[in-house]
Design an enzyme around this catalytic site. Structure first.
Site, short mmCIF file in Angstrom:
data_model
loop_
_atom_site.label_atom_id
_atom_site.label_comp_id
_atom_site.label_asym_id
_atom_site.label_seq_id
_atom_site.Cartn_x
_atom_site.Cartn_y
_atom_site.Cartn_z
N LYS A 14 0.69 -0.80 -0.03
CA LYS A 14 -0.33 0.17 -0.16
C LYS A 14 0.51 1.33 0.01
CE LYS A 14 -1.84 -0.87 4.08
NZ LYS A 14 -1.33 -2.82 4.24
N ARG A 89 -9.51 0.63 9.00
CA ARG A 89 -8.98 -0.34 8.73
C ARG A 89 -10.10 -1.26 10.03
NH1 ARG A 89 -3.31 0.44 8.81
NH2 ARG A 89 -2.06 -1.08 9.15
N ARG A 128 11.37 -5.18 5.07
CA ARG A 128 11.58 -4.40 5.49
C ARG A 128 12.61 -4.03 6.99
NH1 ARG A 128 6.77 -1.60 4.87
NH2 ARG A 128 5.59 -2.70 6.66
N ARG A 134 11.66 -0.21 12.59
CA ARG A 134 10.72 -0.26 12.67
C ARG A 134 10.52 -1.21 13.49
NH1 ARG A 134 5.51 0.54 8.58
NH2 ARG A 134 4.76 -0.29 10.07
N ARG A 146 -0.25 -9.08 13.05
CA ARG A 146 -0.95 -8.12 12.98
C ARG A 146 -1.58 -8.59 11.50
NH1 ARG A 146 4.34 -5.28 11.20
NH2 ARG A 146 3.19 -4.00 9.30
P1 B4P Z 1 3.99 -1.71 2.23
O1 B4P Z 1 3.15 -3.01 1.87
O2 B4P Z 1 4.32 -1.21 1.81
O3 B4P Z 1 4.15 -1.69 4.44
P2 B4P Z 1 2.31 -1.11 4.34
O4 B4P Z 1 1.02 -2.08 4.10
O5 B4P Z 1 1.49 0.36 3.73
O6 B4P Z 1 2.31 -1.03 5.66
P3 B4P Z 1 1.92 -1.80 7.29
O7 B4P Z 1 1.02 -2.05 6.99
O8 B4P Z 1 2.75 -2.82 7.05
O9 B4P Z 1 2.10 -0.71 8.02
P4 B4P Z 1 1.38 0.68 8.13
O10 B4P Z 1 1.86 1.75 8.61
O11 B4P Z 1 -0.03 1.18 7.59
O12 B4P Z 1 5.40 -1.77 2.36
C1 B4P Z 1 5.82 -3.43 2.47
C2 B4P Z 1 7.45 -3.48 2.16
O13 B4P Z 1 6.98 -5.15 0.82
C3 B4P Z 1 8.26 -2.64 1.77
O14 B4P Z 1 9.31 -3.10 2.05
C4 B4P Z 1 8.11 -2.98 0.10
O15 B4P Z 1 8.94 -2.38 -0.12
C5 B4P Z 1 7.72 -4.64 0.43
N1 B4P Z 1 7.05 -4.38 -1.45
C6 B4P Z 1 6.02 -3.73 -1.58
N2 B4P Z 1 5.63 -4.24 -2.46
C7 B4P Z 1 6.53 -5.46 -3.42
C8 B4P Z 1 5.70 -5.89 -4.14
N3 B4P Z 1 5.41 -6.24 -5.47
N4 B4P Z 1 7.48 -7.18 -4.19
C9 B4P Z 1 8.38 -7.45 -3.28
N5 B4P Z 1 7.55 -6.76 -2.54
C10 B4P Z 1 7.06 -5.82 -2.05
O16 B4P Z 1 0.41 0.60 9.92
C11 B4P Z 1 1.88 -0.28 11.01
C12 B4P Z 1 1.02 0.16 12.28
O17 B4P Z 1 -0.07 1.30 12.61
C13 B4P Z 1 -0.61 -1.30 12.14
O18 B4P Z 1 0.03 -2.32 12.42
C14 B4P Z 1 -1.44 -0.48 13.34
O19 B4P Z 1 -0.59 -0.91 15.10
C15 B4P Z 1 -1.43 1.31 13.15
N6 B4P Z 1 -2.13 1.56 12.51
C16 B4P Z 1 -1.88 1.98 11.17
N7 B4P Z 1 -3.23 2.96 10.42
C17 B4P Z 1 -3.95 2.82 11.56
C18 B4P Z 1 -5.59 2.39 11.34
N8 B4P Z 1 -6.57 2.99 10.51
N9 B4P Z 1 -6.06 2.34 13.07
C19 B4P Z 1 -5.41 1.86 13.66
N10 B4P Z 1 -4.44 1.54 13.95
C20 B4P Z 1 -3.70 2.02 12.58
#
Ligand code: B4P
Length: 190
Positions: A14, A89, A128, A134, A146
């Protein structure tokens, strides 16, 4: 105006895809994860409480994230639109978002979900964690927690948008460019 919800489990891509989408469509990128990490870095009371929960792989309370998003929508409602990343979420957050949007005379255009299996998610997040600093990315049990939180509390949000005829899903495994192309096609057909 496009108001997109980008959806998917932790590590689905995302954040990665949001960076590219916001450039192409000139959208305001709102990531609740980034906003919470900003609060943690600034050492605010909200950040201190949020860190405790995030470090256990749990969601932070709905009213906290809804409050953070509210002011951002008001401040940017005259622009080309928003990309919501990691929000809503829970179904309560999705209902609150619909309310906030209509208060500002705008609406969600649609949700696009990135579909990625759990083994791939765990692999990506652990990788990552080698460089991100993190704490929530560095322990396999915590990452699985998670994903469990996602499956129980977040996955039902898809039904919320599907019931409104605003839900699409695309494959999230493959090259970043290939996924971006498919994502743009899905956005263009919203
Ligand atoms: P991303 O996929 O970009 O990570 P994310 O889903 O955006 O973030 P995440 O869900 O982990 O955390 P968030 O900050 O939202 O990247 C993952 C990895 O994969 C990267 O290293 C990337 O390079 C790699 N990658 C991407 N595409 C790829 C591909 N095609 N092939 C291979 N590798 C690839 O949330 C963190 C915490 O915050 C949550 O656990 C929660 O505690 C809290 N939180 C956030 N929003 C909340 C909400 N609305 N309500 C309640 N709690 C919340």
């Amino acid at each position: 105006m496009i108001n997109l919800v980008l959806f998917g489990p932790p590590g689905a891509g995302k954040g990665t895809q949001s960076d590219m989408i916001k450039e192409k469509y000139n959208l305001v990128h709102l990531s609740t994860g980034d906003l919470l990490r900003g609060e943690i870095k600034a050492g605010t009371p909200l950040g201190i409480k949020a860190k405790e929960l995030m470090d256990q792989g749990q969601l932070v309370p709905d009213e906290v994230v809804i409050g953070m998003i509210d002011s951002k929508i008001k401040a940017n409602k005259e622009g080309n639109g928003f990309i919501f990343d990691g929000f809503p979420r829970t179904v309560a957050q999705a209902e609150a978002l619909d309310g906030l949007m209509s208060e500002n005379g705008i609406a969600i255009s649609g949700m696009v979900a990135l579909d990625v299996d759990e083994e791939e998610l765990t692999k990506r997040i652990l990788k990552r964690g080698e460089t991100s600093g993190r704490t929530d990315d560095q322990n396999e049990d915590l990452i699985r927690n998670r994903v469990k939180e996602y499956n129980t509390k977040t996955a039902p949000v898809a039904n919320f948008y599907e019931a409104q005829g605003k839900y699409k899903t695309i494959g999230g495994v493959g090259s970043i460019e290939e996924i971006f192309t498919n994502l743009c096609a899905a956005i263009d057909s919203l």
